[in-house]
Design a protein around this motif. Structure first.
Motif, PDB file in Angstrom:
ATOM      1  N   VAL A 378       0.871  -1.186   0.000  1.00 53.36           N
ATOM      2  CA  VAL A 378       0.000   0.000   0.000  1.00 53.36           C
ATOM      3  C   VAL A 378       0.912   1.242   0.000  1.00 53.36           C
ATOM      4  O   VAL A 378       2.067   1.167   0.419  1.00 53.36           O
ATOM      5  N   PRO A 379       0.395   2.383  -0.484  1.00 53.31           N
ATOM      6  CA  PRO A 379       1.257   3.579  -0.559  1.00 53.31           C
ATOM      7  C   PRO A 379       1.675   4.091   0.813  1.00 53.31           C
ATOM      8  O   PRO A 379       2.777   4.625   0.974  1.00 53.31           O
ATOM      9  N   SER A 380       0.797   3.938   1.815  1.00 50.97           N
ATOM     10  CA  SER A 380       1.197   4.435   3.147  1.00 50.97           C
ATOM     11  C   SER A 380       0.390   3.733   4.233  1.00 50.97           C
ATOM     12  O   SER A 380      -0.667   3.137   3.952  1.00 50.97           O
ATOM     13  N   LEU A 381       0.885   3.832   5.459  1.00 49.90           N
ATOM     14  CA  LEU A 381       0.188   3.270   6.625  1.00 49.90           C
ATOM     15  C   LEU A 381      -0.334   4.432   7.464  1.00 49.90           C
ATOM     16  O   LEU A 381       0.157   5.562   7.343  1.00 49.90           O
ATOM     17  N   SER A 382      -1.312   4.138   8.321  1.00 52.45           N
ATOM     18  CA  SER A 382      -1.799   5.201   9.210  1.00 52.45           C
ATOM     19  C   SER A 382      -1.852   4.680  10.640  1.00 52.45           C
ATOM     20  O   SER A 382      -2.257   3.538  10.895  1.00 52.45           O
ATOM     21  N   ALA A 400       6.443  -0.507  11.844  1.00 54.50           N
ATOM     22  CA  ALA A 400       5.328  -0.005  11.035  1.00 54.50           C
ATOM     23  C   ALA A 400       4.839   1.329  11.599  1.00 54.50           C
ATOM     24  O   ALA A 400       4.514   2.252  10.840  1.00 54.50           O
ATOM     25  N   GLY A 401       4.833   1.441  12.925  1.00 48.73           N
ATOM     26  CA  GLY A 401       4.412   2.689  13.568  1.00 48.73           C
ATOM     27  C   GLY A 401       5.329   3.853  13.201  1.00 48.73           C
ATOM     28  O   GLY A 401       4.872   4.996  13.067  1.00 48.73           O
ATOM     29  N   LEU A 402       6.614   3.564  13.020  1.00 50.82           N
ATOM     30  CA  LEU A 402       7.563   4.625  12.646  1.00 50.82           C
ATOM     31  C   LEU A 402       7.261   5.161  11.245  1.00 50.82           C
ATOM     32  O   LEU A 402       7.553   6.318  10.931  1.00 50.82           O
ATOM     33  N   ALA A 403       6.709   4.274  10.401  1.00 51.48           N
ATOM     34  CA  ALA A 403       6.419   4.679   9.019  1.00 51.48           C
ATOM     35  C   ALA A 403       5.011   5.244   8.876  1.00 51.48           C
ATOM     36  O   ALA A 403       4.735   6.004   7.944  1.00 51.48           O
ATOM     37  N   ALA A 404       4.119   4.870   9.793  1.00 48.54           N
ATOM     38  CA  ALA A 404       2.701   5.243   9.643  1.00 48.54           C
ATOM     39  C   ALA A 404       2.482   6.725   9.920  1.00 48.54           C
ATOM     40  O   ALA A 404       3.134   7.300  10.793  1.00 48.54           O
ATOM     41  N   GLU A 405       1.559   7.306   9.200  1.00 49.75           N
ATOM     42  CA  GLU A 405       1.234   8.713   9.460  1.00 49.75           C
ATOM     43  C   GLU A 405       0.416   8.801  10.740  1.00 49.75           C
ATOM     44  O   GLU A 405      -0.502   8.009  10.948  1.00 49.75           O
ATOM     45  N   GLY A 406       0.741   9.780  11.575  1.00 48.93           N
ATOM     46  CA  GLY A 406      -0.027   9.985  12.809  1.00 48.93           C
ATOM     47  C   GLY A 406       0.483   9.125  13.940  1.00 48.93           C
ATOM     48  O   GLY A 406       1.605   8.616  13.917  1.00 48.93           O
ATOM     49  N   GLN A 407      -0.382   8.925  14.941  1.00 50.07           N
ATOM     50  CA  GLN A 407       0.042   8.310  16.196  1.00 50.07           C
ATOM     51  C   GLN A 407      -0.314   6.825  16.269  1.00 50.07           C
ATOM     52  O   GLN A 407      -1.446   6.431  16.010  1.00 50.07           O
TER      53      GLN A 407
END
Ligand SMILES: CC(=O)N[C@H]1[C@@H](OP(=O)(O)OP(=O)(O)OC[C@H]2O[C@@H](n3ccc(=O)[nH]c3=O)[C@H](O)[C@@H]2O)O[C@H](CO)[C@@H](O)[C@@H]1O
Ligand SMILES: C=C(OP(=O)(O)O)C(=O)O
Length: 457
Positions: A378-382, A400-407
């Motif tokens: 997928v293009p991005s994680l959240s 994955a949390g380091l790459a995901a947008e937001g908290q």
């Protein structure tokens, strides 16, 4: 010696149970990280110190909950331990009991491997069945069958493995042992048992992991006669006693691999040392296949460079020198944001894909059938609240949390702290916005300046 006053406890488990990591993702990392000593070497070498009636000084010992628990197991057997920084002194001149404590052994896997050293040294052991990551049934039949081949009577009752060597001398006999599967733990258990046995033991289809070699080097440094560690045939000629040693354990290849993935998933340049690049060959090969550049700055320092695109790849986990099962979960996180479809086949453990559903909470697109995961990039994680089910699953979710947008709120520190030496602090030093928060309910918002919030770490 009272272990609670002299031994480090990486994180008291109660505190780890109620703490979470808050991660604000989507920020690049940078800089250098120091890699700690290998968990799986440190633990089995601590077990191996039971073979020695002199002093063992072990250096480069990581600060881990598993090491603290293993220290408590040894202490309960009457062994003296003192820790100063990353140096651990163990004195097993006297072992006062051959019965290991149930509540400690059941908290980690490697504690069980001490059965080999205990039976080898004392001719008897009562060892509870181990704990460790819940990633499959993880039987100990190969350990048991090997000890039986060496003349021990072994039976399991009420969750405890009872082993003793009949006869006056209480010494195991060398034997020819074939392992159905190249089990790391069984190879290590039997190698330790054979070290003080009468005659020659040959282990065929032995595990070839670097940690097996590290244990053999440690034992040989104390006067053992072990040949062939690192190949699938190990020959051990028993000796009557072992002498003191000062030994430094190898760097943790899985921790190094995890930081390589941290660089890859955040599109960052990170360097790390000390590492032994030859221990990371399959991991580096897969990162390169995804389009990442890894540079050997010096023989013990690796640097990963960001890639413009991450290419999907297939992975099958295998015993060493194949792709390590302990790196499978971190790679699943990385493949979640690669371009295209990837397949992961977990062939070592039968239940080690439980992170897939948690990664899907972060926006990944992963389907699992049996031991195979299909990952559609997928293009991005959240960011989202997630729970780690085991040690490497937990590492995967943090990555994955380091790459995901937001908290992202990560729960599962009791797993992470078992096997990663202060990973939150190391990531902070690389610039990650990650904090350990004691109270789950605690509100930790990023300050307007974007700096890391103050917490109760
Ligand atoms: C403390 C430690 O060193 N842990 C590592 C060690 O675990 P551990 O030593 O437990 O792993 P093994 O190599 O023994 O397990 C491999 C496979 O063999 C099976 N098996 C094992 C023993 C046995 O008696 N019977 C049997 O069937 C297991 O269920 C598993 O499917 O190697 C694993 C495989 O690289 C790593 O993931 C762990 O991080
Ligand atoms: C499976 C692991 O550990 P253990 O064998 O200690 O459960 C691991 O380190 O990934």
């Amino acid at each position: 010696m009272n272990p609670s006053s002299s031994l480090p406890d990486a994180k008291p488990s109660q505190e780890a149970d109620s703490s979470v990591l808050q991660i604000w993702g989507g920020h690049p990392l940078g800089g250098h990280v120091k890699i700690s000593g290998a968990k799986n070497s440190a633990l089995v070498i601590m077990a191996g110190s039971l073979l020695c009636s002199g002093d063992c000084r072990i250096r480069n010992v990581p600060l881990l909950a598993d090491v603290a628990r293993m220290s408590e197991v040894l202490s309960a057997l009457g062994v003296g331990l003192t820790r100063e920084g990353d140096m651990l002194d163990i004195n097993a001149r006297e072992i006062t009991t051959s019965t290991a404590p149930y509540e400690l052994v059941t908290q980690l896997r490697a504690s069980f491997f001490a059965i080999g050293a205990l039976v080898g040294r004392l001719g008897a052991a009562q060892m509870p069945l181990p704990g460790g990551c819940a990633i499959g049934a993880r039987p100990v039949d190969l350990h048991v069958r090997g000890l039986q081949a060496m003349g021990a009577e072994v039976h399991i009752e009420h969750g405890i493995c009872h082993a003793y060597v009949p006869g006056n001398r209480g010494r195991l006999q060398g034997a020819k042992i074939y392992l159905d599967t190249p089990s790391v733990g069984a190879t290590e258990t039997l190698m330790m048992a054979a070290t003080l046995a009468d005659g020659e033991t040959i282990i065929e289809n032995a595990a070839r992991e670097p940690e097996v070699v590290d244990l053999a080097n440690f034992c040989n440094g104390m006067g053992a006669k072990i040949q062939g560690a690192g190949s699938s045939k190990i020959t051990i000629v028993g000796v009557t006693n072992l002498h003191s040693i000062d030994y430094s354990i190898i760097p943790d290849r899985i921790e190094a691999g995890t930081f390589l993935v941290a660089g890859a998933i955040t599109g960052s340049e990170i360097s790390m040392s000390p590492v032994l690049p030859s221990h990371l060959t399959p991991v580096i090969a897969k990162l390169q296949a995804m389009g990442l550049k890894i540079i050997e700055d010096t023989p013990d320092c690796l640097r990963i460079l960001p890639a413009s695109t991450l290419t999907a790849i297939d992975i099958e986990t295998l015993p060493h020198p194949g792709f390590p099962t302990d790196m499978q979960a971190p790679f699943m996180s990385l493949l979640s944001v690669a371009q295209g479809d990837s397949l992961i086949n977990e062939s070592v453990f039968e239940n080690r894909l439980r992170h897939a559903s948690e990664l899907n909470r972060l926006g990944a697109d992963i389907r699992v059938k049996g031991n195979t995961a299909l990952i559609r990039g997928v293009p991005s994680l959240s960011g989202a609240p997630v729970i780690g089910a085991d040690l490497r699953a937990s590492a995967a979710l943090v990555l994955a949390g380091l790459a995901a947008e937001g908290q992202t709120t990560f729960q599962g520190l009791q797993h992470l702290d078992r096997g990663y030496d202060r990973i939150d602090l190391k990531l902070q030093q690389l610039g990650a916005k990650i904090v350990r928060v004691l109270n789950v309910e605690q509100d930790t918002e990023l300050t307007s300046s974007g700096s890391t919030p103050v917490t109760s770490t």
